[in-house]
Design an enzyme around this catalytic site. Sequence first.
Site, PDB file in Angstrom:
ATOM      1  N   LYS A 196       0.857  -1.184   0.000  1.00  0.00           N
ATOM      2  CA  LYS A 196       0.000   0.000   0.000  1.00  0.00           C
ATOM      3  C   LYS A 196       0.891   1.232   0.000  1.00  0.00           C
ATOM      4  O   LYS A 196       1.682   1.432   0.914  1.00  0.00           O
ATOM      5  CB  LYS A 196      -0.919  -0.021   1.226  1.00  0.00           C
ATOM      6  CG  LYS A 196      -1.826   1.203   1.278  1.00  0.00           C
ATOM      7  CD  LYS A 196      -2.866   1.108   2.367  1.00  0.00           C
ATOM      8  CE  LYS A 196      -3.677   2.390   2.418  1.00  0.00           C
ATOM      9  NZ  LYS A 196      -4.691   2.372   3.477  1.00  0.00           N
ATOM     10  N   LYS A 248      -2.234  -1.681  -3.804  1.00  0.00           N
ATOM     11  CA  LYS A 248      -3.083  -0.488  -3.781  1.00  0.00           C
ATOM     12  C   LYS A 248      -2.219   0.766  -3.810  1.00  0.00           C
ATOM     13  O   LYS A 248      -1.254   0.830  -3.056  1.00  0.00           O
ATOM     14  CB  LYS A 248      -3.882  -0.529  -2.481  1.00  0.00           C
ATOM     15  CG  LYS A 248      -4.727   0.683  -2.217  1.00  0.00           C
ATOM     16  CD  LYS A 248      -5.366   0.555  -0.864  1.00  0.00           C
ATOM     17  CE  LYS A 248      -6.176   1.812  -0.593  1.00  0.00           C
ATOM     18  NZ  LYS A 248      -6.764   1.788   0.728  1.00  0.00           N
TER      19      LYS A 248
HETATM   20  C1  PBG Z   1      -7.295   3.357   5.293  1.00  0.00           C
HETATM   21  C2  PBG Z   1      -7.717   3.371   3.870  1.00  0.00           C
HETATM   22  C3  PBG Z   1      -7.550   4.398   2.929  1.00  0.00           C
HETATM   23  C4  PBG Z   1      -8.128   3.942   1.744  1.00  0.00           C
HETATM   24  C5  PBG Z   1      -8.638   2.685   1.991  1.00  0.00           C
HETATM   25  N1  PBG Z   1      -8.339   2.328   3.303  1.00  0.00           N
HETATM   26  C6  PBG Z   1      -7.021   5.769   3.090  1.00  0.00           C
HETATM   27  C7  PBG Z   1      -5.597   5.991   3.340  1.00  0.00           C
HETATM   28  O1  PBG Z   1      -4.800   5.087   3.496  1.00  0.00           O
HETATM   29  O2  PBG Z   1      -5.257   7.169   3.413  1.00  0.00           O
HETATM   30  C8  PBG Z   1      -8.193   4.701   0.467  1.00  0.00           C
HETATM   31  C9  PBG Z   1      -9.183   4.195  -0.523  1.00  0.00           C
HETATM   32  C10 PBG Z   1      -9.397   5.104  -1.667  1.00  0.00           C
HETATM   33  O3  PBG Z   1      -8.695   6.110  -1.858  1.00  0.00           O
HETATM   34  O4  PBG Z   1     -10.318   4.796  -2.453  1.00  0.00           O
HETATM   35  N2  PBG Z   1      -8.409   3.188   6.143  1.00  0.00           N
END
Ligand code: PBG
Length: 334
Positions: A196, A248
Amino acid sequence: MSPTIRPRRLRQSAPMRRLMAETRIHPAQLVLPMFVAEGLSEPRPIGSMPGQVQHTLDSAAQEVERAIEAGVGGIMLFGVPQEKDAVGSGATDPDGILNRATAFLAERFGDATVVQTDLCLDEFTDHGHCGVLAADGSVDNDATLERYAAMAIAQAEAGSQILGLSGMMDGQVERVRAALDEAGHVDTAILAYSAKYATALYGPFREAVDSSLTGDRKTYQQDPANRREGLREALLDIAEGADIVMVKPASLYLDVLADVAAASDVPVWAYQVSGEYAMVEAAAANGWIDRDRMIAESLTSIVRAGADVVLTYWAIEQAQLLGTMGLGSMGGRS
Ligand code: PBG
């Protein structure tokens, strides 16, 4: 001299191209992320994500029905609480909005679809970080693991079937697996958001969950410059017991996705995040891009790179389209 080898033979007509498509998408490969907010009397549109809303429990139930009807593979729930605090108490409270929504939807739809939950503290903390803070203001990895363990049990008890560990703390998969097993939740699966990245593409999501974050997440989410590290994170999560690993965002990280898909012996998913959605919707609203072709091409590319399943805000629409065109014909459409 005229060529004897002519790849164009296989591209000469729409039926021929459809027959030759190497990548096909099935509605069951699409998972719909959804936001459920506390204290709303009706759904509230998310300005940065045209077409997406913060749901009430009732509107969420209607949306899940539509998703099931369209053949979507599952839903991923995010909670938007009214109250936040330093440790994200709402995340572990059975009456917290995410746990309530999970119980409500799992009870109604748990046999018809796969109800999944985001396991992270950022929606619930007043500082907006994915973990709890140490005295010096840094995100405390090991103290956060204890919060995740409690959150996992609360979500499993609410009926979540797959927990999406999105906080990027070291050791989170191992800690959550141990907590679930100790509590008897041996069948609750773990989806590790393994690779991520700290991306600008989460921007629209911050509005979707009323994020309180002021800084950034660069001490826990990955540096976009690092490809090898993405694979390392995924392999670590598999070793810790992840049932599924995820990359992601999706579109800008297809190299990482391909690496993970080549090495993984568990399913590999990808998250087409809010910024990927918003960019296409915004360009399309201006008439600058062909929206439908763009969506189809983006999803096809993500699956082509190796994703078994894609989390996408277009899940219902795309599943409906695939259903009306005949299953698996997206490859021929793009
Ligand atoms: C964390 C989380 C995020 C997203 C999904 N889970 C935000 C982040 O890490 O800042 C982002 C998903 C998206 O942008 O569609 N809870």
